[in-house]
Write an enzyme that holds these catalytic residues in place. Structure first.
Site, PDB file in Angstrom:
ATOM      1  N   HIS A 116      30.382  -8.710  -2.786  1.00 59.83           N
ATOM      2  CA  HIS A 116      31.180  -8.960  -3.992  1.00 59.83           C
ATOM      3  C   HIS A 116      32.484  -9.652  -3.621  1.00 59.83           C
ATOM      4  CE1 HIS A 116      34.185  -5.603  -3.444  1.00 59.83           C
ATOM      5  NE2 HIS A 116      33.224  -5.185  -2.649  1.00 59.83           N
ATOM      6  N   HIS A 126      35.664 -12.648  -5.561  1.00 56.85           N
ATOM      7  CA  HIS A 126      36.016 -13.617  -6.607  1.00 56.85           C
ATOM      8  C   HIS A 126      35.626 -15.016  -6.126  1.00 56.85           C
ATOM      9  CE1 HIS A 126      37.881 -10.447  -8.809  1.00 56.85           C
ATOM     10  NE2 HIS A 126      38.884 -10.287  -7.975  1.00 56.85           N
TER      11      HIS A 126
END
Length: 382
Positions: A168, A170
């Site tokens: 995970h 951005h």
């Protein structure tokens, strides 16, 4: 004399023949019994690897087989077989021998509830036996250089010791088909109403949230409201800052990050439809968690219970947030960028609502039983 000798020889031969024949029959019985047991053992072994528990009579005739995640199923005739998913074991915990080597990529969009969701994943990873790995990029960049794209794809493809895993960060969408690796990750994500997301981020930069309240944010001390910012035409509330969810789904092409680019909008929709396993919405995060557990229990077994019991501890709350005025909303809605981001958001939301309708009961908190089964299995195993 010769006749007597022949008679004795014939009698001895017949006796020996009968003895050999009897031993042969016994040997055959042992052989076939062993072979049958071996077949059963093979079936059990294969079933353990594939998550299938079989019964011999399921493979002999016309009975149907139903595979279900809730345990062994079947029909009233007793001729069916059931299944236990590969993540199941006798005590209900994940199976160490599970062949599941899945990789999930959650390319999180800021201020959509992603930290709350990953908090649940971090609490479940030890129990469910998977890895959670955060991708930290220099200067919080949302795109990688071509060299880093290759490195990232190769690293997560070859890091077998950490599979199954959730990565995970951005980061904009990456097309693994174009990076020369065999890995086909499962993409998941969450989207949010564009204006609500921007307002949340605006106040987050000034007041932070309850997740890490001690952290000093970039705009600490600036008490200007979002309405006041819009009135004076400030940069933090400029509609250009709404351009976030489209590029995250569009990918690494330069056009994806050009605010207002119509090709980027279409590419984002195409990627969502083709490459994302599940995309939820922030306002329906409970249903999103429910669907994750129902669809990917190898990772999310227990997520719903954890969310319901400790949900408040997982949900971040931005401090100091104020609702915008009608005039502010009207001004933002005039922006082409808001209209495009809203278009994409509604596209994702409509798809998620359709999935919910098919997959969840009306209360949205339980699972619909499996809706398919295998029938008319030919030929039987030999």
């Amino acid at each position: 004399m010769r006749t007597v000798m022949l008679s004795k020889w014939a009698g001895n031969f017949a006796g020996k023949f009968l003895l050999v024949a009897a031993m042969g029959v016994i040997g055959l019985m042992v052989y076939w019994q062993h072979k049958l047991l071996t077949l059963e053992e093979q079936q059990k072994y294969i079933g353990a690897k594939l998550g299938i528990v079989t019964k011999t009579n399921a493979n002999n005739g016309g009975s149907s087989g139903r595979l279900g995640s809730s345990g062994v199923g079947g029909g009233a005739d007793g001729g069916t077989f059931g299944a236990i998913n590969a993540y199941d074991s006798i005590d209900g915990s994940p199976n160490d021998d599970s062949p599941d080597l899945s990789v999930i990529i959650y390319n999180r969009i800021p201020k959509t509830g992603s930290t709350s969701l990953m908090g649940i994943a971090y609490e479940l990873c030890s129990k469910n036996l998977f890895s959670v790995i955060h991708l930290n990029t220099t200067k919080n960049s949302h795109v990688l250089t071509p060299a880093d794209q290759i490195r990232f794809a190769q690293n997560i493809s070859n890091w077998m010791e950490r599979r199954p895993a959730i990565y995970h960060g951005h980061l904009g969408y990456l097309d693994f088909d174009s990076l020369g690796v065999n890995l086909r990750p499962l993409y998941i994500n969450v989207v949010r109403d564009p204006l609500e997301r921007l307002i949340s981020y605006y106040y987050f930069l000034r007041f932070g949230d309850n997740f890490r309240p001690e952290v000093v944010r970039k705009r600490k001390g600036n008490k200007e409201t979002f309405d006041e910012c819009v009135t004076r035409g400030g940069t933090d509330c400029d509609p250009v800052n709404l351009w976030m969810q489209i590029p995250f789904f569009c990918g690494h092409h330069s056009a994806c990050w050009e605010p207002g680019n119509t090709w980027a909008l279409q590419q984002a929709k195409a990627n969502l439809a083709k490459s994302y396993f599940l995309v939820g919405t922030t306002e329906n995060i409970l249903e999103f968690v429910t669907l994750l557990e129902a669809s990917l229990p190898r990772f999310f077994r227990g997520a719903l219970k954890l969310f319901n019991s400790d949900g408040k501890s997982h949900l971040r709350k931005t401090f100091g947030k104020q609702l915008p005025s009608k005039d502010t909303i009207k001004a933002i809605h005039k922006s082409k960028i808001w209209q495009m981001e809203q278009d994409f958001y509604m596209f994702a939301k409509k798809n998620f609502n359709s999935i919910k309708k098919r997959a969840l009961p009306t209360d949205g908190s339980t699972f619909i039983p499996q809706q398919f089964r295998f029938e008319k299995i030919r030929p039987g195993l030999r």
